[in-house]
Design a protein around this motif. Structure first.
Motif, PDB file in Angstrom:
ATOM      1  N   LEU A   1       2.221  10.334  -9.725  1.00 59.36           N
ATOM      2  CA  LEU A   1       1.404  10.581 -10.908  1.00 59.36           C
ATOM      3  C   LEU A   1       0.529  11.814 -10.731  1.00 59.36           C
ATOM      4  N   PHE A   2      -0.016  12.002  -9.535  1.00 57.63           N
ATOM      5  CA  PHE A   2      -0.851  13.179  -9.270  1.00 57.63           C
ATOM      6  C   PHE A   2      -0.049  14.463  -9.452  1.00 57.63           C
ATOM      7  N   LEU A   3       1.168  14.499  -8.917  1.00 57.97           N
ATOM      8  CA  LEU A   3       2.002  15.691  -9.046  1.00 57.97           C
ATOM      9  C   LEU A   3       2.365  15.950 -10.501  1.00 57.97           C
ATOM     10  N   LEU A   4       2.627  14.873 -11.256  1.00 58.93           N
ATOM     11  CA  LEU A   4       2.978  15.035 -12.666  1.00 58.93           C
ATOM     12  C   LEU A   4       1.795  15.574 -13.464  1.00 58.93           C
ATOM     13  N   VAL A   5       0.614  15.015 -13.238  1.00 60.85           N
ATOM     14  CA  VAL A   5      -0.582  15.464 -13.960  1.00 60.85           C
ATOM     15  C   VAL A   5      -0.931  16.907 -13.595  1.00 60.85           C
ATOM     16  N   SER A   6      -0.589  17.325 -12.370  1.00 60.46           N
ATOM     17  CA  SER A   6      -0.892  18.698 -11.939  1.00 60.46           C
ATOM     18  C   SER A   6       0.058  19.724 -12.542  1.00 60.46           C
TER      19      SER A   6
ATOM     20  N   MET B   1       0.830  -1.205   0.000  1.00 55.15           N
ATOM     21  CA  MET B   1       0.000   0.000   0.000  1.00 55.15           C
ATOM     22  C   MET B   1       0.866   1.258   0.000  1.00 55.15           C
ATOM     23  N   ILE B   2       1.983   1.215   0.723  1.00 59.55           N
ATOM     24  CA  ILE B   2       2.896   2.366   0.727  1.00 59.55           C
ATOM     25  C   ILE B   2       3.437   2.610  -0.682  1.00 59.55           C
ATOM     26  N   ALA B   3       3.830   1.528  -1.351  1.00 59.44           N
ATOM     27  CA  ALA B   3       4.340   1.654  -2.719  1.00 59.44           C
ATOM     28  C   ALA B   3       3.269   2.219  -3.643  1.00 59.44           C
ATOM     29  N   LEU B   4       2.025   1.769  -3.468  1.00 59.17           N
ATOM     30  CA  LEU B   4       0.927   2.262  -4.294  1.00 59.17           C
ATOM     31  C   LEU B   4       0.672   3.748  -4.033  1.00 59.17           C
ATOM     32  N   VAL B   5       0.735   4.173  -2.767  1.00 62.03           N
ATOM     33  CA  VAL B   5       0.546   5.584  -2.432  1.00 62.03           C
ATOM     34  C   VAL B   5       1.666   6.434  -3.038  1.00 62.03           C
ATOM     35  N   MET B   6       2.906   5.925  -2.981  1.00 63.74           N
ATOM     36  CA  MET B   6       4.025   6.654  -3.585  1.00 63.74           C
ATOM     37  C   MET B   6       3.808   6.841  -5.083  1.00 63.74           C
ATOM     38  N   PHE B   7       3.457   5.765  -5.735  1.00 66.74           N
ATOM     39  CA  PHE B   7       3.273   5.809  -7.191  1.00 66.74           C
ATOM     40  C   PHE B   7       2.110   6.733  -7.552  1.00 66.74           C
ATOM     41  N   GLY B   8       0.996   6.626  -6.798  1.00 65.15           N
ATOM     42  CA  GLY B   8      -0.149   7.483  -7.063  1.00 65.15           C
ATOM     43  C   GLY B   8       0.138   8.949  -6.803  1.00 65.15           C
ATOM     44  N   SER B   9       0.891   9.239  -5.743  1.00 61.24           N
ATOM     45  CA  SER B   9       1.252  10.627  -5.429  1.00 61.24           C
ATOM     46  C   SER B   9       2.123  11.231  -6.521  1.00 61.24           C
TER      47      SER B   9
ATOM     48  N   ALA C   1      10.830  10.889 -18.591  1.00 62.65           N
ATOM     49  CA  ALA C   1       9.943  10.823 -17.429  1.00 62.65           C
ATOM     50  C   ALA C   1       9.354   9.427 -17.278  1.00 62.65           C
ATOM     51  N   MET C   2       8.939   8.836 -18.397  1.00 58.94           N
ATOM     52  CA  MET C   2       8.401   7.471 -18.345  1.00 58.94           C
ATOM     53  C   MET C   2       9.432   6.504 -17.793  1.00 58.94           C
ATOM     54  N   LEU C   3      10.670   6.668 -18.250  1.00 62.36           N
ATOM     55  CA  LEU C   3      11.711   5.736 -17.833  1.00 62.36           C
ATOM     56  C   LEU C   3      11.965   5.815 -16.338  1.00 62.36           C
ATOM     57  N   VAL C   4      12.108   7.020 -15.815  1.00 62.49           N
ATOM     58  CA  VAL C   4      12.430   7.137 -14.387  1.00 62.49           C
ATOM     59  C   VAL C   4      11.257   6.720 -13.511  1.00 62.49           C
ATOM     60  N   ILE C   5      10.035   6.768 -14.049  1.00 60.96           N
ATOM     61  CA  ILE C   5       8.878   6.330 -13.283  1.00 60.96           C
ATOM     62  C   ILE C   5       8.792   4.809 -13.228  1.00 60.96           C
ATOM     63  N   VAL C   6       8.944   4.154 -14.387  1.00 58.59           N
ATOM     64  CA  VAL C   6       8.700   2.707 -14.440  1.00 58.59           C
ATOM     65  C   VAL C   6       9.946   1.869 -14.190  1.00 58.59           C
ATOM     66  N   ALA C   7      11.133   2.484 -14.278  1.00 58.67           N
ATOM     67  CA  ALA C   7      12.361   1.699 -14.111  1.00 58.67           C
ATOM     68  C   ALA C   7      12.398   0.918 -12.802  1.00 58.67           C
ATOM     69  N   PRO C   8      12.051   1.528 -11.658  1.00 53.79           N
ATOM     70  CA  PRO C   8      12.085   0.752 -10.411  1.00 53.79           C
ATOM     71  C   PRO C   8      11.137  -0.444 -10.412  1.00 53.79           C
ATOM     72  N   LEU C   9      10.068  -0.377 -11.230  1.00 52.40           N
ATOM     73  CA  LEU C   9       9.098  -1.465 -11.283  1.00 52.40           C
ATOM     74  C   LEU C   9       9.436  -2.491 -12.358  1.00 52.40           C
TER      75      LEU C   9
ATOM     76  N   VAL D   1       8.494  13.029  -3.843  1.00 50.58           N
ATOM     77  CA  VAL D   1       7.844  11.815  -3.343  1.00 50.58           C
ATOM     78  C   VAL D   1       8.884  10.881  -2.733  1.00 50.58           C
ATOM     79  N   ALA D   2      10.030  10.742  -3.391  1.00 51.75           N
ATOM     80  CA  ALA D   2      11.072   9.847  -2.888  1.00 51.75           C
ATOM     81  C   ALA D   2      11.570  10.284  -1.514  1.00 51.75           C
ATOM     82  N   MET D   3      11.907  11.564  -1.366  1.00 55.42           N
ATOM     83  CA  MET D   3      12.457  12.042  -0.102  1.00 55.42           C
ATOM     84  C   MET D   3      11.396  12.079   1.000  1.00 55.42           C
ATOM     85  N   SER D   4      10.158  12.431   0.639  1.00 52.09           N
ATOM     86  CA  SER D   4       9.090  12.437   1.643  1.00 52.09           C
ATOM     87  C   SER D   4       8.851  11.034   2.184  1.00 52.09           C
ATOM     88  N   ALA D   5       8.794  10.057   1.293  1.00 49.36           N
ATOM     89  CA  ALA D   5       8.589   8.669   1.719  1.00 49.36           C
ATOM     90  C   ALA D   5       9.757   8.177   2.552  1.00 49.36           C
TER      91      ALA D   5
END
Length: 445
Positions: free
Chosen positions: A15-20, A5-13, A345-353, A31-35
């Protein structure tokens, strides 16, 4: 709260910041440093500093500003325009010849710069007006420029592949060699398509009039020699690298030096040129550095949560998906994300997954991460040029002459999307198309 759930919240947060509308590196890094601070306490503040040292220890990172500088100085000094005018002479007698020449120019500019934006800028501002003036169909040539520019992050030296190599911990030289053959296959398909269309309907791409091709021999020779400068720089730079005389970084320095020398010899090396080129190089290089730093910080926290293992368990155990089905789903996700994000941006988002998951898949061959890097780059370009919200579609509209509408751009791209999809299908059916060359080439760095 569970780790999943923590990982899902990180990923969702994120994406929200990017879309905003937040900057990509800022959203990912925040998101990385906050988590990290919430999960690990005050000691996690050192996470970003540790990633900085890791970043600066990657020697291949020095190639980024070198290749970016080389591409910009060739474009800003007008040497790339000389190359296009040379292609005008060489292919003017052929029906569709200017479009074919434009594709060749795109291949060479891609090889010099490593960014799709550079090829599109040159094609839209130089090639498109010339072909429109000579009666070429605007839908056909719009597709040619967009399709040709897609080669920018595939044909070496690809800047995006340098980024992928650092994040995936893969040799950049192998990634470059892996992208070469698929890139040339795509370029060949584009050329064949244009020639067939021109033969079927000569009105789409008329032959250049004889009076426009006629010029004094001395002027023609000078123009050809000017165009050959760019080709010569590319072969000299890559030749030293392929034959093991220079390392990867040394080869990039050779290319940057030769591009500067060419501008000097052509009498186009001015204070304004070096100032504008340096500023643009610094802007793009810093953008990549911040993106890599943010990706490393995000990946460290994500790996610590075991998100990669959770994704592996979800797809391969709970859903019991075939490895190839997982790969296809990854490709689809790239196309969806391409509506909102650029390739880095896509690469740095999905690379960890995705990268840890690709490692674990049993696809039946070695060097899966090298192969996946090529698939990633092609799929990203499909995402960029796919209506209605492809990133490059709107860039093309901003750069193209006013006669070419957004509807023309939408109509033009589908044949090239199909050819790129065919390339992906070939790579999935025959992985050795991408892997044979890196497995048989031995280079320094």
């Amino acid at each position: 709260m569970s780790y999943e759930m923590i990982a899902l919240v990180m990923f969702g947060s994120m994406l929200f910041l990017l879309v905003s509308g937040q900057r990509v590196f800022a959203a990912i890094g925040f998101v990385a440093m906050s988590a990290a601070l919430l999960l690990y306490g005050d000691g996690a503040i050192e996470l970003s500093f540790n990633q900085v040292f890791k970043l600066f220890n990657w020697y291949a990172l020095l190639t980024l500003p070198m290749f970016i500088y080389m591409g910009y100085i060739l474009a800003e000094s007008g040497i790339a325009e000389d190359l296009y005018r040379m292609m005008h002479i060489c292919f003017g007698r052929l029906s569709g010849g200017l479009a074919v020449g434009t594709i060749f120019v795109m291949v060479i500019i891609s090889a010099m710069n490593g960014l799709s934006v550079a090829g599109m800028a040159i094609g839209a501002t130089i090639a498109l007006p010339e072909m429109l003036r000579r009666g070429y169909d605007k839908v056909l040539i719009s597709g040619v420029v967009q399709g040709g520019s897609s080669l920018g992050i595939l044909i070496p030296p690809s800047v995006v592949m340098v980024l992928y190599g650092m994040i995936a911990r893969q040799p950049v030289s192998k990634l470059w060699f892996a992208g070469l053959v698929p890139g040339l296959i795509m370029a060949a398909m584009f050329v064949i398509y244009v020639i067939i269309r021109a033969r079927m309907n000569p009105k789409l791409a008329p032959v250049v009039r004889e009076e426009e091709r006629t010029m004094p021999f001395k002027e023609k020779l000078s123009l050809i020699l000017s165009g050959l400068i760019t080709i010569g720089i590319f072969f000299f730079m890559t030749g030293l690298f392929v034959f093991g005389i220079t390392s990867l970084v040394e080869s990039s320095a050779v290319g940057a030096f030769c591009a500067t020398l060419a501008a000097v010899l052509k009498g186009r090396f001015t204070w304004r040129l070096i100032r504008e080129t340096s500023i643009k190089t610094l802007n793009v290089s810093c953008m990549f550095l911040w993106l890599i730093l943010a990706a490393l910080a995000f990946g460290t926290v994500f790996d610590g949560l075991g998100a990669g293992k959770a994704l592996e368990n979800l797809f391969l155990v709970q859903f019991d998906l075939d490895p190839w089905t997982v790969i296809v789903l990854m490709m689809v996700s790239f196309i969806i994300m391409g509506v909102f994000l650029d390739d880095t941006a896509m690469l740095v988002i999905v690379a960890p997954l995705y990268i840890p998951l690709v490692k674990t898949l049993d696809l039946g061959f070695d060097n899966q991460l090298i192969w996946f890097g090529v698939l990633y780059t092609i799929t990203c370009q499909i995402a960029y040029i796919t209506p209605p919200f492809g990133y490059n579609l709107f860039l093309m509209r901003a750069l193209a002459p006013k006669e070419i509408t957004l509807v023309d751009i939408y109509r033009s791209i589908w044949p090239f999307v199909v050819m790129m999809a065919i390339t992906i299908a070939l790579l999935m059916a025959f992985p050795q198309i991408a892997l044979w060359l890196p497995e048989h080439m031995s280079v320094r760095g």
